[in-house]
Scaffold this motif. Structure first.
Motif, PDB file in Angstrom:
ATOM      1  N   GLU A  45      40.858  35.955  64.100  1.00  0.00           N
ATOM      2  CA  GLU A  45      41.440  35.378  62.894  1.00  0.00           C
ATOM      3  C   GLU A  45      41.024  36.363  61.539  1.00  0.00           C
ATOM      4  OE1 GLU A  45      43.260  31.292  62.514  1.00  0.00           O
ATOM      5  OE2 GLU A  45      41.095  31.252  62.770  1.00  0.00           O
ATOM      6  N   ILE A  46      41.893  36.152  60.715  1.00  0.00           N
ATOM      7  CA  ILE A  46      41.507  36.536  59.168  1.00  0.00           C
ATOM      8  C   ILE A  46      42.049  35.363  58.424  1.00  0.00           C
ATOM      9  CG2 ILE A  46      42.274  38.239  57.303  1.00  0.00           C
ATOM     10  CD1 ILE A  46      42.803  40.305  59.458  1.00  0.00           C
ATOM     11  N   ILE A  47      41.322  34.888  57.502  1.00  0.00           N
ATOM     12  CA  ILE A  47      41.564  33.622  57.189  1.00  0.00           C
ATOM     13  C   ILE A  47      41.541  33.941  55.437  1.00  0.00           C
ATOM     14  CG2 ILE A  47      40.674  31.425  56.261  1.00  0.00           C
ATOM     15  CD1 ILE A  47      39.293  31.568  59.266  1.00  0.00           C
ATOM     16  N   SER A  48      42.694  33.623  54.847  1.00  0.00           N
ATOM     17  CA  SER A  48      42.786  34.392  53.407  1.00  0.00           C
ATOM     18  C   SER A  48      43.333  33.307  52.476  1.00  0.00           C
ATOM     19  CB  SER A  48      43.712  35.627  53.637  1.00  0.00           C
ATOM     20  OG  SER A  48      44.388  36.033  52.370  1.00  0.00           O
ATOM     21  N   ARG A  49      42.673  33.253  51.398  1.00  0.00           N
ATOM     22  CA  ARG A  49      43.042  32.333  50.230  1.00  0.00           C
ATOM     23  C   ARG A  49      43.790  33.265  49.280  1.00  0.00           C
ATOM     24  NH1 ARG A  49      40.429  31.284  45.587  1.00  0.00           N
ATOM     25  NH2 ARG A  49      41.151  29.735  44.292  1.00  0.00           N
ATOM     26  N   THR A  50      44.892  32.840  48.875  1.00  0.00           N
ATOM     27  CA  THR A  50      45.684  33.591  47.789  1.00  0.00           C
ATOM     28  C   THR A  50      45.914  32.879  46.421  1.00  0.00           C
ATOM     29  OG1 THR A  50      47.859  32.898  49.129  1.00  0.00           O
ATOM     30  CG2 THR A  50      46.898  35.235  49.474  1.00  0.00           C
ATOM     31  N   SER A  51      45.555  31.531  46.651  1.00  0.00           N
ATOM     32  CA  SER A  51      45.951  30.688  45.334  1.00  0.00           C
ATOM     33  C   SER A  51      45.154  29.496  45.572  1.00  0.00           C
ATOM     34  CB  SER A  51      47.302  30.341  44.937  1.00  0.00           C
ATOM     35  OG  SER A  51      47.867  29.638  46.192  1.00  0.00           O
ATOM     36  N   GLU A  52      45.192  28.598  44.373  1.00  0.00           N
ATOM     37  CA  GLU A  52      44.316  27.425  44.526  1.00  0.00           C
ATOM     38  C   GLU A  52      44.948  26.521  45.681  1.00  0.00           C
ATOM     39  OE1 GLU A  52      43.533  23.554  41.777  1.00  0.00           O
ATOM     40  OE2 GLU A  52      44.676  25.143  40.948  1.00  0.00           O
ATOM     41  N   LYS A  53      45.952  26.660  46.087  1.00  0.00           N
ATOM     42  CA  LYS A  53      46.615  25.770  47.120  1.00  0.00           C
ATOM     43  C   LYS A  53      47.067  26.373  48.424  1.00  0.00           C
ATOM     44  CE  LYS A  53      48.510  22.324  43.699  1.00  0.00           C
ATOM     45  NZ  LYS A  53      49.743  21.739  43.169  1.00  0.00           N
ATOM     46  N   ALA A  62      43.695  43.892  42.962  1.00  0.00           N
ATOM     47  CA  ALA A  62      43.736  42.676  43.712  1.00  0.00           C
ATOM     48  C   ALA A  62      42.428  41.917  44.147  1.00  0.00           C
ATOM     49  CB  ALA A  62      44.596  42.888  45.231  1.00  0.00           C
ATOM     50  N   TRP A  63      42.549  40.764  44.639  1.00  0.00           N
ATOM     51  CA  TRP A  63      41.382  39.969  44.819  1.00  0.00           C
ATOM     52  C   TRP A  63      41.113  40.517  46.330  1.00  0.00           C
ATOM     53  CZ3 TRP A  63      38.634  37.844  40.954  1.00  0.00           C
ATOM     54  CH2 TRP A  63      39.412  37.463  39.692  1.00  0.00           C
ATOM     55  N   ASN A  64      40.053  39.554  46.933  1.00  0.00           N
ATOM     56  CA  ASN A  64      40.039  39.744  48.331  1.00  0.00           C
ATOM     57  C   ASN A  64      40.942  38.837  49.015  1.00  0.00           C
ATOM     58  OD1 ASN A  64      37.579  40.875  47.315  1.00  0.00           O
ATOM     59  ND2 ASN A  64      36.077  39.847  48.443  1.00  0.00           N
ATOM     60  N   GLN A  65      41.690  39.157  49.684  1.00  0.00           N
ATOM     61  CA  GLN A  65      42.865  38.654  50.301  1.00  0.00           C
ATOM     62  C   GLN A  65      43.351  39.565  51.417  1.00  0.00           C
ATOM     63  OE1 GLN A  65      46.113  39.480  49.896  1.00  0.00           O
ATOM     64  NE2 GLN A  65      46.509  39.849  47.663  1.00  0.00           N
ATOM     65  N   HIS A  66      44.231  38.982  52.277  1.00  0.00           N
ATOM     66  CA  HIS A  66      44.797  39.699  53.568  1.00  0.00           C
ATOM     67  C   HIS A  66      45.633  40.953  53.179  1.00  0.00           C
ATOM     68  CE1 HIS A  66      48.087  36.747  52.718  1.00  0.00           C
ATOM     69  NE2 HIS A  66      48.843  37.550  53.545  1.00  0.00           N
ATOM     70  N   PRO A  99      41.304  34.630  44.735  1.00  0.00           N
ATOM     71  CA  PRO A  99      40.902  34.512  43.281  1.00  0.00           C
ATOM     72  C   PRO A  99      40.250  33.115  42.697  1.00  0.00           C
ATOM     73  CG  PRO A  99      43.269  33.813  43.490  1.00  0.00           C
ATOM     74  CD  PRO A  99      42.726  34.072  44.803  1.00  0.00           C
ATOM     75  N   GLN A 100      39.451  33.653  41.488  1.00  0.00           N
ATOM     76  CA  GLN A 100      38.964  32.792  40.861  1.00  0.00           C
ATOM     77  C   GLN A 100      38.223  31.642  41.699  1.00  0.00           C
ATOM     78  OE1 GLN A 100      39.035  33.392  37.797  1.00  0.00           O
ATOM     79  NE2 GLN A 100      40.754  34.828  37.411  1.00  0.00           N
ATOM     80  N   PHE A 101      37.200  32.279  42.503  1.00  0.00           N
ATOM     81  CA  PHE A 101      36.504  31.219  43.318  1.00  0.00           C
ATOM     82  C   PHE A 101      35.434  30.695  42.440  1.00  0.00           C
ATOM     83  CE2 PHE A 101      35.469  35.685  43.871  1.00  0.00           C
ATOM     84  CZ  PHE A 101      33.723  35.467  43.687  1.00  0.00           C
ATOM     85  N   THR A 102      34.716  29.503  43.074  1.00  0.00           N
ATOM     86  CA  THR A 102      33.534  28.909  42.318  1.00  0.00           C
ATOM     87  C   THR A 102      32.507  28.776  43.381  1.00  0.00           C
ATOM     88  OG1 THR A 102      34.346  26.809  43.013  1.00  0.00           O
ATOM     89  CG2 THR A 102      35.066  27.601  40.926  1.00  0.00           C
ATOM     90  N   PRO A 103      31.178  28.458  42.810  1.00  0.00           N
ATOM     91  CA  PRO A 103      30.177  28.301  43.866  1.00  0.00           C
ATOM     92  C   PRO A 103      30.444  27.272  44.869  1.00  0.00           C
ATOM     93  CG  PRO A 103      29.327  28.577  41.666  1.00  0.00           C
ATOM     94  CD  PRO A 103      30.923  28.436  41.513  1.00  0.00           C
TER      95      PRO A 103
END
Length: 538
Positions: free
Chosen positions: A24-32, A68-72, A250-254
């Motif tokens: 698998e590749i798990i990819s977050r592209t936005s807040e939701k 781009a950010w870190n995403q698929h 994008p815009q990740f937090t701790p």
């Protein structure tokens, strides 16, 4: 004699397709939005992207930019572009708009792939871009309204492309595959071009047990951005060995970092000290289950020993790494050696805080006016490097001669060598400041300040910072009878530098200490500043 089979990225894609199609590749592209796709699906999308770009006119040797950010989708570009014979230029989104425009033009990028939320940054410089023919927006849904010309939808292009597109079989292992630019310590950023061969060898290197040991069993979370030094090579290595990848977007937090480690059973992660300071504070506020996390890889600037110890006490190996844009980037790592097994934790941390042992495949040398320095942990010299994933020149840049000589890369870092052979960076040439893993030039800031009509002299030094490791402090002497304020000087600098370059504070002095030849004596200046900012000492 051995078979002369080329080391090319297309073989990594074929391997992922053959053996790891279920991984698998798990990819977050936005807040939701979080995507979950298999390597099998990713390979099909990667082939589609290569086909789509080829239909748009991408030819061998063309430069294709990613913003781009870190995403698929970024991971698809990592392979689609070079596997089709072109060159992926990963543009650092944190550069000033002036430098973003400069590097896109200097590289001669033909097409640019842009994450949806980053479109406004490209709109700011669109009138200056001379070579871009197509702007491709990577969005999950409808494209945003934009003033950019020749806009295309990434997903629409893939829908019409061939998932069985065949990569060329005759790629040269020494052909350019990708490129990054430095963060511009002085002057404009410098371009570094990576070849298929260098990326394959680097990927194999960081899969070794005594380096990052990335394997099929791992779930990796690279916090270090894919737009900066290949995300330390982790995405390439993960594809090659079939490791599960978690791309944080994008815009990740701790808080999000810790949530992802817990939710997706991350085993290895990497980022600069600022990231791990923030994550530690968040973990102390609300503890997550980090039992799967085996190792943190940290580089970009020095790691405080107290930070290393905290993670070690949590059962997480904290490994300091060293590298730079010119080195692909991994050069050395601070893993314990077998004879250190019986050392106390405090003794191990003394070594762990160093930049470590040069990884197999790379040769390092620390030299001063007397030649190679002894391994005594005290004698300083400039660190120089050579090896199959070390650059030999800058891309179309006359500054090549400043850093490359006699087959070596001269890093500009001042270092010592411990008796075990570990590298320890002790200082930097040209008084550079490193904040959150990024370089800031004190000289550029000084020159800008001294161009203000009220300023007589200005010296910029690094002060320790609890979060960013180092931040710039400006020390200013005003012209006789002149008057200005911190706010005015900060506003004066804002139009010339990225926000994170701006000094945290400006101190007004009656004079700046100097050497006998009239140069700023910054060591003396730092002593004075330490009295003003004792709360920032780490």
């Amino acid at each position: 004699m051995m078979m002369q089979t080329p080391l090319v990225l297309t073989d990594m894609v074929k391997r992922a397709e053959t053996y790891y199609a279920h991984k698998e590749i798990i990819s977050r592209t936005s807040e939701k939005k979080v995507h979950r796709l298999t390597y099998g699906q990713w390979v099909k999308r990667t082939r589609k992207l290569a086909h789509a770009l080829t239909k748009l006119g991408m030819e061998r040797g063309d430069k294709i930019a990613s913003f781009a950010w870190n995403q698929h989708r970024h991971l698809e570009a990592y392979f689609a572009v070079p596997c089709a014979g072109a060159i992926l230029h990963m543009v650092n989104i944190r550069l000033s708009t002036e430098h973003i425009a400069y590097i896109i033009n200097h590289a001669g990028d033909k097409i640019i792939l842009i994450d949806e939320d980053l479109v406004p940054l490209i709109e700011e410089v669109q009138s200056e871009l001379k070579t871009i023919e197509h702007y491709i927006i990577m969005a999950d849904g409808e494209l945003p309204e934009t003033t950019l010309p020749n806009v295309l939808s990434y997903e629409a292009l893939l829908e019409e492309a061939d998932e069985n597109f065949a990569f060329p079989e005759d790629l040269d292992e020494n052909a350019p595959a990708s490129m990054c630019y430095t963060s511009a310590t002085t002057g404009n950023p410098k371009g570094v071009v990576y070849t298929h061969r260098s990326l394959v060898l680097h990927s194999m290197s960081i899969s070794m047990v005594d380096t990052m040991a990335i394997s099929e069993r791992d779930t990796i979370l690279p916090i270090v951005p894919m737009f900066h030094v290949n995300a330390w090579g982790m995405p390439f290595a993960a594809v090659n060995v079939g490791a599960t990848q978690v791309l944080i977007g994008p815009q990740f937090t701790p808080a999000l970092i810790l949530d992802f480690i817990e939710q997706y059973n991350v085993t290895k992660t990497a980022g600069v000290p600022t990231i791990w300071l923030g994550a530690l504070q968040e973990q102390e506020k609300r503890a997550r289950d980090l039992s799967t996390l085996q190792e943190i890889f940290c580089g970009g600037s020095a790691s405080p020993k107290g930070l290393i110890k905290k993670y070690e006490e949590m059962g997480v190996n904290y490994i300091v790494v060293y590298g730079m844009t010119e080195t692909s980037p991994i050069v050395s790592m601070s893993r314990d050696m077998s004879h250190m097994n019986d050392w106390s934790l405090d003794e191990k941390i003394e070594t762990r805080a160093m930049q470590g042992l040069t990884v197999p495949g790379i040769e390092s040398s620390i030299v001063n006016e007397n030649g190679e320095v002894p391994w005594n942990g005290e004698t300083m010299g400039e660190l120089r490097l050579r090896g199959p994933w070390i650059a030999a020149e800058y891309y179309k840049d006359e500054r090549t001669a400043e850093a490359f000589s006699d087959g070596w890369l001269y890093t500009g870092d001042i270092a010592v060598r411990s008796k075990e052979g570990f590298i320890k960076i002790t200082d930097r040439t040209k008084d550079l400041i490193k904040s959150g893993g990024e370089w800031i030039s004190s000289v550029d800031l000084e020159n800008a300040l001294m161009s203000h009509e009220a300023v007589f002299e200005a010296a910029v030094i690094a002060i320790p910072h609890a979060k960013w490791q180092e931040r710039p402090l400006a020390c200013v002497v005003l012209k006789e009878g002149a008057n200005t304020t911190k706010e005015e000087l900060t506003a004066f600098l804002e139009g010339q530098f990225a926000k994170w370059w701006l000094p945290d504070d400006i101190v007004f002095l009656t004079e700046i200490p100097k050497t006998s030849v009239g140069k700023f004596l910054k060591a003396k200046l730092r002593e004075s500043v330490n009295e003003i900012y004792p709360q920032l000492q780490l």
